[in-house]
Design a protein around this motif. Structure first.
Motif, PDB file in Angstrom:
ATOM      1  N   ALA A 101      -0.504   1.961  -4.504  1.00 25.37           N
ATOM      2  CA  ALA A 101       0.297   2.815  -3.628  1.00 25.37           C
ATOM      3  C   ALA A 101       1.558   3.287  -4.343  1.00 25.37           C
ATOM      4  O   ALA A 101       1.913   4.470  -4.278  1.00 25.37           O
ATOM      5  N   LEU A 102       2.228   2.379  -5.047  1.00 26.93           N
ATOM      6  CA  LEU A 102       3.437   2.752  -5.798  1.00 26.93           C
ATOM      7  C   LEU A 102       3.114   3.782  -6.867  1.00 26.93           C
ATOM      8  O   LEU A 102       3.802   4.802  -6.994  1.00 26.93           O
ATOM      9  N   GLN A 103       2.068   3.519  -7.631  1.00 29.02           N
ATOM     10  CA  GLN A 103       1.678   4.429  -8.709  1.00 29.02           C
ATOM     11  C   GLN A 103       1.356   5.825  -8.174  1.00 29.02           C
ATOM     12  O   GLN A 103       1.808   6.832  -8.716  1.00 29.02           O
ATOM     13  N   LEU A 104       0.587   5.877  -7.102  1.00 29.64           N
ATOM     14  CA  LEU A 104       0.239   7.163  -6.489  1.00 29.64           C
ATOM     15  C   LEU A 104       1.482   7.865  -5.946  1.00 29.64           C
ATOM     16  O   LEU A 104       1.696   9.056  -6.172  1.00 29.64           O
ATOM     17  N   PHE A 151       2.133  11.652  -4.512  1.00 27.29           N
ATOM     18  CA  PHE A 151       1.140  11.596  -3.434  1.00 27.29           C
ATOM     19  C   PHE A 151       1.685  10.833  -2.237  1.00 27.29           C
ATOM     20  O   PHE A 151       2.375   9.831  -2.388  1.00 27.29           O
ATOM     21  N   LYS A 152       1.361  11.330  -1.041  1.00 31.45           N
ATOM     22  CA  LYS A 152       1.679  10.619   0.196  1.00 31.45           C
ATOM     23  C   LYS A 152       0.635   9.527   0.374  1.00 31.45           C
ATOM     24  O   LYS A 152      -0.571   9.784   0.260  1.00 31.45           O
ATOM     25  N   VAL A 153       1.085   8.304   0.663  1.00 25.18           N
ATOM     26  CA  VAL A 153       0.182   7.159   0.786  1.00 25.18           C
ATOM     27  C   VAL A 153       0.377   6.487   2.137  1.00 25.18           C
ATOM     28  O   VAL A 153       1.509   6.259   2.572  1.00 25.18           O
ATOM     29  N   LEU A 154      -0.733   6.197   2.793  1.00 23.63           N
ATOM     30  CA  LEU A 154      -0.721   5.332   3.970  1.00 23.63           C
ATOM     31  C   LEU A 154      -1.183   3.968   3.479  1.00 23.63           C
ATOM     32  O   LEU A 154      -2.327   3.815   3.039  1.00 23.63           O
ATOM     33  N   LEU A 155      -0.286   2.994   3.508  1.00 27.07           N
ATOM     34  CA  LEU A 155      -0.572   1.639   3.028  1.00 27.07           C
ATOM     35  C   LEU A 155      -0.944   0.780   4.223  1.00 27.07           C
ATOM     36  O   LEU A 155      -0.097   0.469   5.058  1.00 27.07           O
ATOM     37  N   ILE A 156      -2.222   0.418   4.303  1.00 26.30           N
ATOM     38  CA  ILE A 156      -2.684  -0.365   5.442  1.00 26.30           C
ATOM     39  C   ILE A 156      -2.236  -1.818   5.260  1.00 26.30           C
ATOM     40  O   ILE A 156      -2.470  -2.420   4.221  1.00 26.30           O
ATOM     41  N   ASN A 177      -1.355  -9.188   4.191  1.00 23.09           N
ATOM     42  CA  ASN A 177      -0.402 -10.226   3.776  1.00 23.09           C
ATOM     43  C   ASN A 177       0.062 -10.014   2.340  1.00 23.09           C
ATOM     44  O   ASN A 177       1.136 -10.463   1.967  1.00 23.09           O
ATOM     45  N   TYR A 178      -0.747  -9.352   1.523  1.00 25.37           N
ATOM     46  CA  TYR A 178      -0.445  -9.226   0.094  1.00 25.37           C
ATOM     47  C   TYR A 178       0.259  -7.929  -0.287  1.00 25.37           C
ATOM     48  O   TYR A 178       0.508  -7.696  -1.465  1.00 25.37           O
ATOM     49  N   ASN A 179       0.610  -7.084   0.666  1.00 26.55           N
ATOM     50  CA  ASN A 179       1.294  -5.838   0.271  1.00 26.55           C
ATOM     51  C   ASN A 179       2.616  -5.624   1.008  1.00 26.55           C
ATOM     52  O   ASN A 179       3.127  -4.518   1.052  1.00 26.55           O
ATOM     53  N   ARG A 180       3.191  -6.676   1.535  1.00 25.41           N
ATOM     54  CA  ARG A 180       4.432  -6.553   2.308  1.00 25.41           C
ATOM     55  C   ARG A 180       5.650  -6.582   1.388  1.00 25.41           C
ATOM     56  O   ARG A 180       6.376  -7.579   1.304  1.00 25.41           O
ATOM     57  N   LYS A 181       5.836  -5.461   0.708  1.00 24.84           N
ATOM     58  CA  LYS A 181       6.938  -5.297  -0.240  1.00 24.84           C
ATOM     59  C   LYS A 181       7.650  -3.989   0.092  1.00 24.84           C
ATOM     60  O   LYS A 181       7.135  -3.189   0.857  1.00 24.84           O
ATOM     61  N   PRO A 182       8.817  -3.746  -0.505  1.00 26.58           N
ATOM     62  CA  PRO A 182       9.571  -2.528  -0.183  1.00 26.58           C
ATOM     63  C   PRO A 182       8.784  -1.249  -0.490  1.00 26.58           C
ATOM     64  O   PRO A 182       8.085  -1.165  -1.497  1.00 26.58           O
ATOM     65  N   LEU A 183       8.917  -0.266   0.395  1.00 28.06           N
ATOM     66  CA  LEU A 183       8.206   1.001   0.265  1.00 28.06           C
ATOM     67  C   LEU A 183       9.171   2.106  -0.147  1.00 28.06           C
ATOM     68  O   LEU A 183      10.360   2.040   0.144  1.00 28.06           O
ATOM     69  N   ASN A 184       8.640   3.140  -0.788  1.00 32.64           N
ATOM     70  CA  ASN A 184       9.466   4.314  -1.080  1.00 32.64           C
ATOM     71  C   ASN A 184       9.158   5.408  -0.058  1.00 32.64           C
ATOM     72  O   ASN A 184       8.322   5.221   0.834  1.00 32.64           O
ATOM     73  N   GLU A 185       9.789   6.562  -0.213  1.00 31.32           N
ATOM     74  CA  GLU A 185       9.681   7.625   0.798  1.00 31.32           C
ATOM     75  C   GLU A 185       8.283   8.242   0.889  1.00 31.32           C
ATOM     76  O   GLU A 185       7.968   8.885   1.891  1.00 31.32           O
ATOM     77  N   ASN A 186       7.439   8.049  -0.108  1.00 26.96           N
ATOM     78  CA  ASN A 186       6.086   8.614  -0.058  1.00 26.96           C
ATOM     79  C   ASN A 186       5.043   7.644   0.495  1.00 26.96           C
ATOM     80  O   ASN A 186       3.874   7.985   0.573  1.00 26.96           O
TER      81      ASN A 186
END
Length: 193
Positions: free
Chosen positions: A144-147, A152-157, A160-169
């Motif tokens: 998700a970060l790389q995309l 790219f706009k990403v919807l991160l579903i 437990n393993y992806n609960r980290k800070p998100l950016n604006e995309n």
């Protein structure tokens, strides 16, 4: 002509994100529970070396990606709705030797799609560019970060393993009904990116 080009990961995104856990627990003689799966990398979760993980994966990948892996709730129904107006492209990091199994899984579970891309790598940016991806649905935080860093706009579903800070995309979503609502709110007269 369809409205949006939607790219969707498979494992953990349309499927149960912890589909591999019982197989890994049995193989490594562990008793890891879902709440302890706070890393995407299975070797870190299991407390084994990368080499031990690769040995496990190469022995178990056909069992792990079989036709019986449970779909996430409403994934099929939402994709069925979206494909009426949007292009659906599955973009997976699965190994190329899982190609037949991947098509079998999608077909057995009546998942509709326009095309499937089995990359054999976690690097999905070039494929997203080639497909002129408007929105990418993913469960891997690093993907998700790389995309997102490539525009790219990403919807991160949520897992437990992806609960980290998100950016604006990147937008965190909790289920496929929420994914549907967000995609339906994108103005159809312009591209999301």
């Amino acid at each position: 002509m369809k409205n949006l080009n939607i790219c969707i990961d498979i494992d953990g995104t349309i499927t149960d994100p912890y589909f591999w856990l019982s197989i890994a627990n049995k193989y490594f003689n562990k008793n890891i529970t879902i709440d302890k799966v706070t890393e995407y990398e299975i070797d870190k979760v299991m407390g084994v070396t990368r080499e031990e993980y690769y040995e496990f994966y190469n022995k178990s990948k056909f069992e792990m990606h079989n036709d019986e892996v449970r779909l996430r709730e409403n994934a099929r129904e939402v994709i069925e709705e979206l494909i009426q107006t949007d292009n659906i492209y599955f973009v997976t990091a699965r190994d190329k030797d899982l190609e037949m199994l991947t098509y079998s899984y999608l077909n057995k579970n009546r998942i509709q799609y326009d095309e499937v891309f089995i990359l054999g790598t976690h690097y999905k940016v070039n494929t997203a560019k080639k497909l002129k991806c408007d929105i990418f649905i993913e469960d891997s935080y690093s993907n998700a970060l790389q995309l997102s860093e490539n525009g790219f706009k990403v919807l991160l579903i949520d897992t437990n393993y992806n609960r980290k800070p998100l950016n604006e995309n990147i937008t965190r979503v909790f289920n496929w009904n929420e994914i549907y609502q967000i995609i339906r709110e994108i103005p159809l007269h312009r591209k999301a990116i």
